[in-house]
Scaffold this active site. Structure first.
Site, PDB file in Angstrom:
ATOM      1  N   GLU A 329      62.404  58.756  42.761  1.00  0.00           N
ATOM      2  CA  GLU A 329      61.470  57.783  43.331  1.00  0.00           C
ATOM      3  C   GLU A 329      61.967  56.355  43.149  1.00  0.00           C
ATOM      4  OE1 GLU A 329      57.662  58.886  41.550  1.00  0.00           O
ATOM      5  OE2 GLU A 329      57.442  60.528  42.981  1.00  0.00           O
ATOM      6  N   ASP A 408      53.934  68.402  41.492  1.00  0.00           N
ATOM      7  CA  ASP A 408      53.535  67.144  40.860  1.00  0.00           C
ATOM      8  C   ASP A 408      52.063  67.169  40.448  1.00  0.00           C
ATOM      9  OD1 ASP A 408      53.558  64.587  39.931  1.00  0.00           O
ATOM     10  OD2 ASP A 408      53.857  63.615  41.873  1.00  0.00           O
ATOM     11  N   GLU A 436      45.364  62.071  37.837  1.00  0.00           N
ATOM     12  CA  GLU A 436      45.832  61.529  39.121  1.00  0.00           C
ATOM     13  C   GLU A 436      45.362  62.374  40.306  1.00  0.00           C
ATOM     14  OE1 GLU A 436      50.073  61.068  39.367  1.00  0.00           O
ATOM     15  OE2 GLU A 436      50.026  60.584  41.505  1.00  0.00           O
TER      16      GLU A 436
END
Ligand code: GCV
Length: 719
Positions: A329, A408, A436
């Site tokens: 990323e 993820d 998240e």
């Protein structure tokens, strides 16, 4: 309800930090022992100390962490009418009139009851060493004795006594040894020093600002950090990384000219046995050292890391080590120099080795610029593709940190195949306590049951080792959910996730619902609520099944994503479908799911050993909850439950939303029974949870009804 007890009571410490630890402290915290009255006491309200604090307690031993134990005991006794005494000298055992002894075994002659406990043979022949963090607990002749070989063992033993409450003093008990199953039990803070323009002060943080940093500087309110260290020790966590794995320009400098900030935090955490780690940039030799390269094979690069690391240890002798996100990323990494990740990790490990430090090297490496038209590239494969061939090439002080699932932190994923593929590498499994993808601390979602499933998963089938066994040499890591919010975690009930993470890292075989029960008792001590049984029953009703409830009303059958891009909250079924992130569900008019089989798909199932390789390959044998992770199936495909996929989607979304409503109704009954501030905060968040669940239900059901044209068999309203 009681207010925070942190720092209450007399300050018995007379030694400076340097005298006690040998650690120099250039900006020694001035107020690190101050009382923090701004934060909720979480699982350490004063009432939780009543059983111990009402007794005559003797602490035997010396050292920084023994000082901490004595401070805790002193505070508890001052609050509850007991008596705290201490013998620190080898020739000064005191054994008259005590109810509890907490003793270091090597602190000279033991008080008589402790010496007797020491001589009692353990039942079942368990005489394995207690190690650096273990303790022995027994009770005989009306004295409860806790023995440890090292100060940290005494500290963990103290909090064990607190958890036991009156049970620790009720009846004789033979000596029992307690040791953590995993050596490193670590939290990663994704906290930024400088406010990030998109992510803010804390990336994926749902509990306010950072407790360490504010607007480009280290915060000065040490009492809060100290209170945090105390909570962490009380659930068994012993390491923290203090900055985001996405390392910005300001944060990179924590390694060099801003090291004092890190040392300051280390000073505050140290008395509770929590060691500091730092996320560093692989490009640091270029960014900070002015070198033209960060190539691991370059001698000047190696020398730079050795020098920088030596400076860190000169300042923080018990520094834990580095955390690195590389080639992921947008973070720099060894690929830029044509080197693999073993070379990259070994570079930093080499610099840390002389000082006893470790590098946590993250396996979260994948292509985030994928072409959605390309069905052959599979993000789930990436970590295994990169790292499995490197097994055996990492230095001993490299810990490969693997996210527990291959994607993820979705609400449901299979266990990452990397965990079974690296027998010659130290592994740490990474969980995400910050929610998240699981409701962002606006939804109740107790994750203990899921983590427990992951830790108990056996990649080679029932007779092989479990994930917890495979990570014993590395440990367990989690992304923290803590911020400067008065309840620590935004949603007060999200505290349970932090607590459960620590307790499961100590004992991965613990029953997650028993851990939850422990958290309830500690956080809402029966004497402080209007109706203890109602409180316990309500919290279990609201929390026990909350992870599965969340799963029911969000992305179905392991397919994941379907969230609003970027923020990752709320439904957006196609939000990631045509994106470069490698996160697709491939729904069309006939079916849904990702074909990851060897026969016709991406071949991901082949990364698992037998039997799971075959189980996941077969749509008939694949567990329902992971069906769409591994297979693209028609809407009429029959699940093991006998329901079709599309009907399952409708049913679970109606049911999950109804469960969220029930949770809210249950919670309302606690009005006036518990702390009104906690009640109000949770009630507000439950309103949002119900609203959001309804939105998920309607968008998902409508989407699949429109795609498939299949009506709900029960004729409920779909838009
Ligand atoms: C810290 C996901 C998150 C990112 C996070 C990343 C990681 O992609 O959305 O915010 O970055 O995981 O684990 O490194």
């Amino acid at each position: 309800m009681s207010r925070p007890s942190v720092g209450d009571g007399p300050d018995r410490s007379v030694a400076t930090d340097r005298e006690r630890t040998g650690v120099p402290s250039a900006r020694a915290p001035q107020d690190g022992r101050a009382v923090d009255r701004t934060a909720h006491p979480a699982w350490l309200p004063p009432e939780a100390f009543r059983a111990l604090g009402a007794r005559r307690v003797l602490v035997h031993g010396a050292g920084l962490l023994v000082d901490t134990v004595f401070d805790e005991v002193g505070r508890a006794c001052a609050a509850h009418g007991g008596r705290a005494r201490r013998t620190a000298l080898a020739d000064d055992p005191v054994d008259d009139g005590v109810d509890v002894i907490l003793a270091l075994r090597d602190a000279g002659p033991l008080p008589a009851p402790a010496a007797r406990a020491e001589a009692t043979p353990p039942p079942g022949g368990d005489d394995a060493p207690l190690g650096d963090e273990g303790f022995l607990l027994t009770r005989a002749d009306d004295v409860t004795v806790l023995l440890a070989d090292a100060p940290a063992g005494l500290l963990y033993g103290l909090f064990h006594l607190i958890r036991l409450g009156e049970t620790a003093f009720a009846a004789d008990a033979p000596p029992r040894r307690h040791r953590p199953a995993l050596r490193r039990r670590m939290l990663d803070h994704w906290d930024n020093v400088a406010v990030h323009p998109v992510m803010g002060q804390v990336e994926r943080g749902y509990a306010g600002g950072s407790i360490f940093w504010r607007d480009g500087s280290a915060r000065r309110d040490l009492a809060r950090v100290r209170a945090y260290a105390r909570l962490l020790a009380a659930c068994g966590i012993n390491a923290i990384s203090v900055n985001n794995v996405n390392v910005g320009a300001v944060e990179a400098r924590l390694l060099t000219d801003r090291l004092d900030d890190v040392a300051w935090i280390a000073d505050v955490l140290r008395p509770y046995g929590v060691r500091v780690h730092l996320s560093v940039s692989f490009a640091a030799p270029v960014l900070l050292g002015g070198l033209p390269t960060a190539d691991p094979r370059d001698a000047t690069v190696r020398a730079w890391w050795a020098g920088a690391t030596a400076q860190v240890y000169a300042r923080i002798p018990d520094f834990g080590g580095y955390v690195v996100k590389a080639d992921s990323e947008g973070q720099p990494g060894p690929f830029a120099y044509g080197r693999d990740h073993a070379e990259g990790a070994n570079l930093l490990a080499g610099a840390l080795a002389p000082h006893g430090g470790v590098v946590h090297w993250r396996a979260f490496v994948y292509d985030h610029r994928q072409d959605w038209r390309d069905r052959s590239t599979d993000r789930a494969r990436a970590a295994h593709d990169h790292f499995a061939p490197l097994d055996g090439r990492f230095r001993d002080n490299v810990v490969l940190q693997v996210k527990h699932g291959p994607m993820d932190f979705q609400v449901r994923e299979p266990v990452s195949p990397v965990i079974a593929a690296m027998p010659s590498t130290r592994l740490a499994v990474e969980f995400q306590v910050t929610q998240e993808y699981t409701g962002q601390q606006r939804h109740v979602c107790y994750l203990g049951p899921w983590w427990s499933d992951v830790l108990g998963f056996r990649p080679w089938g029932p007779s092989g080792p479990a994930v917890a066994d495979l990570t014993a040499g590395g440990g367990l890591v989690a992304v923290s959910n803590v911020g400067d919010d008065p309840f620590w975690t935004g949603h007060p009930l999200a505290q349970a996730n932090l607590y459960a993470f620590g307790r499961l890292a100590w004992d991965p075989r613990a029953d997650p619902l028993a851990v939850l029960d422990e958290w309830i008792t500690m956080t809402f001590p029966p004497a402080t609520t209007g109706d203890p049984e109602l409180v316990r029953a309500t919290l279990h009703a609201v929390m026990d099944d909350s992870w599965r409830t969340y799963e029911r009303y969000t992305a179905p059958l392991g397919v994941g994503w379907m969230v609003r891009p970027g923020v990752h909250y709320g439904p957006d079924v196609d939000g990631y479908e045509y994106s470069p992130w490698g996160t697709y569900h491939f729904a069309d008019r006939d079916g849904v799911g990702v074909d990851r089989t060897r026969a016709t798909g991406t071949g991901f199932t082949g990364q698992y050993p037998s039997p799971w390789s075959e189980v996941y390959e077969s749509p008939e044998r694949c567990p329902d909850e992971l069906l769409l992770f591994f297979h693209h199936v028609p809407y009429g495909h029959l699940l093991h439950t006998g329901t079709t996929v599309v009907q399952h989607i409708y049913d679970t979304h109606f049911a999950g939303t109804e469960q969220a409503r029930r949770m809210r109704r249950r919670w309302r009954r606690l009005a006036g029974v518990i702390d009104p501030a906690v009640h109000e905060r949770v009630a507000q968040r439950l309103d949002e949870q119900v609203r959001c669940a309804e939105e998920w239900r309607d968008q998902i059901n409508t989407y699949f009804f429109r795609k498939s044209g299949v009506p709900d068999a029960r004729g409920r309203r779909i838009h």
